[in-house]
Design a protein around this motif. Structure first.
Motif, PDB file in Angstrom:
ATOM      1  N   GLN A   1     -29.070 -13.378 -42.035  1.00 51.57           N
ATOM      2  CA  GLN A   1     -28.820 -14.557 -41.207  1.00 51.57           C
ATOM      3  C   GLN A   1     -27.352 -14.968 -41.188  1.00 51.57           C
ATOM      4  N   GLY A   2     -26.499 -14.247 -41.928  1.00 49.33           N
ATOM      5  CA  GLY A   2     -25.092 -14.602 -41.959  1.00 49.33           C
ATOM      6  C   GLY A   2     -24.816 -15.868 -42.741  1.00 49.33           C
ATOM      7  N   VAL A   3     -25.606 -16.110 -43.781  1.00 48.34           N
ATOM      8  CA  VAL A   3     -25.467 -17.297 -44.622  1.00 48.34           C
ATOM      9  C   VAL A   3     -24.823 -16.876 -45.947  1.00 48.34           C
ATOM     10  N   PRO A   4     -23.875 -17.637 -46.483  1.00 47.31           N
ATOM     11  CA  PRO A   4     -23.239 -17.255 -47.756  1.00 47.31           C
ATOM     12  C   PRO A   4     -24.257 -16.988 -48.856  1.00 47.31           C
ATOM     13  N   GLN A   5     -24.023 -15.926 -49.616  1.00 45.21           N
ATOM     14  CA  GLN A   5     -24.936 -15.554 -50.690  1.00 45.21           C
ATOM     15  C   GLN A   5     -25.082 -16.665 -51.724  1.00 45.21           C
ATOM     16  N   GLU A   6     -24.036 -17.449 -51.881  1.00 50.74           N
ATOM     17  CA  GLU A   6     -24.061 -18.502 -52.902  1.00 50.74           C
ATOM     18  C   GLU A   6     -25.107 -19.573 -52.615  1.00 50.74           C
ATOM     19  N   LEU A   7     -25.599 -19.635 -51.390  1.00 51.25           N
ATOM     20  CA  LEU A   7     -26.611 -20.654 -51.091  1.00 51.25           C
ATOM     21  C   LEU A   7     -27.970 -20.306 -51.691  1.00 51.25           C
ATOM     22  N   ILE A   8     -28.059 -19.178 -52.398  1.00 45.55           N
ATOM     23  CA  ILE A   8     -29.248 -18.927 -53.216  1.00 45.55           C
ATOM     24  C   ILE A   8     -29.388 -20.034 -54.263  1.00 45.55           C
TER      25      ILE A   8
ATOM     26  N   ALA B   1     -37.207 -19.047 -43.279  1.00 45.87           N
ATOM     27  CA  ALA B   1     -37.078 -20.321 -42.573  1.00 45.87           C
ATOM     28  C   ALA B   1     -35.851 -21.093 -43.057  1.00 45.87           C
ATOM     29  N   ALA B   2     -35.602 -21.094 -44.370  1.00 46.37           N
ATOM     30  CA  ALA B   2     -34.462 -21.833 -44.917  1.00 46.37           C
ATOM     31  C   ALA B   2     -33.143 -21.228 -44.449  1.00 46.37           C
ATOM     32  N   ALA B   3     -33.053 -19.902 -44.448  1.00 50.71           N
ATOM     33  CA  ALA B   3     -31.829 -19.248 -43.991  1.00 50.71           C
ATOM     34  C   ALA B   3     -31.555 -19.570 -42.525  1.00 50.71           C
ATOM     35  N   HIS B   4     -32.599 -19.530 -41.719  1.00 51.71           N
ATOM     36  CA  HIS B   4     -32.469 -19.857 -40.299  1.00 51.71           C
ATOM     37  C   HIS B   4     -32.022 -21.313 -40.127  1.00 51.71           C
ATOM     38  N   HIS B   5     -32.626 -22.212 -40.894  1.00 54.38           N
ATOM     39  CA  HIS B   5     -32.299 -23.632 -40.793  1.00 54.38           C
ATOM     40  C   HIS B   5     -30.848 -23.886 -41.217  1.00 54.38           C
ATOM     41  N   LEU B   6     -30.409 -23.270 -42.307  1.00 52.01           N
ATOM     42  CA  LEU B   6     -29.037 -23.466 -42.777  1.00 52.01           C
ATOM     43  C   LEU B   6     -28.031 -22.944 -41.761  1.00 52.01           C
TER      44      LEU B   6
END
Length: 644
Positions: free
Chosen positions: A238-245, A298-303
């Motif tokens: 989703q192109g979201v930073p890995q740190e958002l784990i 869903a969370a990755a998409h939302h972020l």
């Protein structure tokens, strides 16, 4: 008489003159005159004549106008208003129940009952309120009993408290030494998410370095190993930073069953409405907020959507916590699209102000484990599984018997299930321990699809007989023989498995593990009755009496009827005094008063619960009357003082 006519004519002319002046005034103000009837009546302009004195005789004329009469205002009816409000809440609960939102439905049902029970005494004593209360209580229990029996008699799994609630309550001090060390580490740390070290971030690093905070962080990092590979791959896609784990780590400690104070649920702590917006299903059977893989997507998409809206990952995280509307409003009020400026101006909720610093603190510490005593953590490994897509409802206890695992193992693999059964009338991906797929399919095939929530497999133990197995599962010996192609007298081999056909719809099993009748029984409250005395009369747990009647304490003051679902015995009969002259759903039972003393020889497969149910007594009474016995063995003779 001439004077009367003159007065009447004068009044009429005066009325016409006033009407003309009003019309002229309207025209001056740009208003059109109201349309007039062909023969306008003058009654509105003629004052009502005074009533004649008692000694006078009225002499109405045929053409005299009738005096106007004002319609009487209806008197306020607080009882009707109360019932209307309660009915509105009840109907709202019905709608939420049909939509599958059981928690919200229960809140509406409870509110409807509370409105009636907490009304003033003079209103509550009204017969109409009593009837409404009885109707609502009876109807409210039907959905719950239907849910327990609709091919799904098992309780919901227990939720885990969300760690974010506890951490958010903390206001940690800033340790200058901790901050100085962290500043050096941040400069040397590679991160796709910008890392800023403010006093607030340093404060939470200090908190997670305390014994309590360190334990929270350590357990989350250990559990997170099970999902890390899956989460990182999804965030990357989703192109979201890995740190958002670490957002999931701060929110839930990577626990799929985490539940916050405000109702956010799952590893990514979705609220129900937001979850539906991202395709996560929530109904009577499943809550996909608790599915690690689906909720992560869903969370990755939302972020990513929030980042596209705000252009800043800190604001995106803040909006994930409090909603994009809250953050957007704060930006508009201040003119600053910067999280730290919004923090300084105190225009965000307290929880949101802490939220971003918590995630940044966890990220810094997790990326530098050795410096924070986290170097020895052994993360859990991903759990491989087999998957079977099914379109029938099956009880997880039967699945467990098919493949010789525990139901808890299956619950762990299928955390989205709200009960110990898969959904009916929809497909579901059932996850099984790796290597058990073919074994399950072979074992489930002989059981009719519509019976897979009722039937069981029984592993024969030493001393088992067909009769004892039939008693244990509340079915007939003949049915077991038929389904297993056995002949009367066939010897049972230990460790072999038998299919046990259990008739559907005979009982409901609830959270306390007991079985209760489907129909509702009405108990007429007597003077001196309490929840405990009613529970004792019918061998019921007091908690179930309170639940079925929406009670909070032990008092039954103000209640005329209590609704109960009688315990079901192994023979399928309900306990409690009977009244064959009335239908089962409308019985009104008097308290039992007569005791008899019997002796009972324990048979194989019997338990204290089944014996107590059969003899109209309680497990506590059996223990009391038999020397507080701890172990029950076949052949023992028990003294039973049953209530009839």
């Amino acid at each position: 008489m001439g004077m009367k006519k003159l007065k009447l004519l004068t009044v009429a002319l005066l009325a016409l003159l006033l009407a003309g002046m009003a019309c002229h005034s309207d025209q001056r103000q740009g208003k059109l005159p109201a349309p007039q009837a062909n023969a306008p009546a003058l009654t509105a302009a003629v004052p009502a004549a005074p009533a004649p004195a008692s000694h006078e005789v009225s002499d109405p004329k045929p053409n005299a106008p009738e005096p106007t009469q004002t319609a009487p205002q209806p008197k306020a009816d607080p009882v009707a208003d109360l019932i209307a409000n309660a009915e509105k809440e009840y109907q709202a609960g019905e709608g939420k129940f049909r939509a599958g939102d059981l928690e919200a439905a229960k809140r509406s049902f409870d509110h409807a009952v509370d409105l009636l029970l907490q009304s003033p005494a003079e209103i509550r004593s009204d017969e109409r309120v009593q009837h409404e209360l009885e109707r609502v209580l009876e109807d409210v229990n039907r959905p719950e009993m239907a849910a327990l029996q609709s091919d799904n008699p098992a309780p919901q799994p227990k939720a885990e408290p969300a760690p974010i609630d506890e951490v958010n309550d903390v206001t940690p001090p800033v340790d200058p030494n901790v901050k100085a060390r962290a500043e050096a580490e941040v400069k040397a740390t590679h991160s796709d998410l910008p890392l800023m070290l403010t006093d607030q971030v340093a404060g939470f690093i200090n908190y997670f370095s305390t014994p309590k905070g360190h334990e929270i962080l350590q357990h989350a990092l250990e559990r997170g190993g099970r999902y890390r590979e899956m989460i990182e791959g999804t965030l990357r896609d989703q192109g979201v930073p890995q740190e958002l784990i670490y957002l999931a780590q701060a929110e839930s400690g990577f626990h799929p069953l985490a539940l916050s104070r405000v109702g956010a649920r799952g590893m990514w702590q979705f609220m129900s409405s937001r979850a539906r917006g991202y395709g996560l299903q929530h109904n009577l059977w499943v809550d996909e907020r608790q599915d690690p893989e689906k909720s992560t997507r869903a969370a990755a998409h939302h972020l990513k959507d929030l980042y596209n809206q705000f252009g800043d990952w800190y604001l995106a995280m803040a909006a994930y916590n409090s909603g994009p509307g809250t953050v957007q409003s704060a930006v508009k009020r201040t003119g600053y699209a910067d999280f730290w400026e919004l923090y300084r101006r105190n225009v965000l909720p307290k929880e949101t102000r802490n939220y971003v610093p918590i995630i940044l603190a966890v990220t810094i510490m997790a990326k530098n484990p050795a410096q924070y005593g986290l170097g020895d953590i052994v993360p859990e490994q991903p759990v491989p599984y087999d998957a079977v897509v099914i379109n029938y409802s099956v009880d997880l206890r039967l699945v467990a018997q098919c493949i010789d695992v525990s139901p808890a193992t299956l619950q762990d693999l299928n955390p989205s299930l709200l009960r110990l059964a898969t959904p009916k009338d929809q497909s579901f991906e059932l996850r099984l321990p790796v290597g058990t797929r073919d074994r399950y399919l072979a074992a489930i095939e002989p059981i009719p699809p519509q019976m897979r929530v009722w039937w069981r497999y029984h592993e024969v133990a030493e001393g088992d007989t067909l009769a004892s197995i039939a008693r244990t599962y509340r079915t007939s010996l003949a049915a077991i023989e038929k389904e297993n192609h056995l002949l009367s007298g066939d010897e049972l081999k230990p460790d072999s498995k038998l299919m046990v056909p259990i008739p559907p719809g005979k009982h409901a099993v609830t959270e306390d593990g007991a079985s209760y009748a489907r129909h509702t029984t009405r108990y007429k409250v007597r003077r001196g009755d309490t929840v405990q005395t009613v529970a004792d009369n019918f061998s019921l747990p007091p908690v179930m009496i309170r639940r079925w009647n929406h009670l909070r304490g032990d008092s039954l003051r103000g209640r005329r009827i209590v609704y109960v679902h009688l315990p079901v015995t192994p023979t399928g009969l309900t306990n409690g005094p009977s009244d064959t002259s009335k239908s089962k759903s409308d019985r009104e039972l008097a308290p039992a008063t007569r005791k008899t003393v019997q002796r009972h020889k324990v048979q194989p497969g019997e338990t204290l619960i089944t014996i107590a149910s059969n003899h109209h007594t309680t497990v506590e009474a059996l223990k009391r009357d038999n020397g507080n016995l701890a172990v029950l063995r076949p052949g023992m003779v028990l003294v039973i003082k049953s209530v009839r």
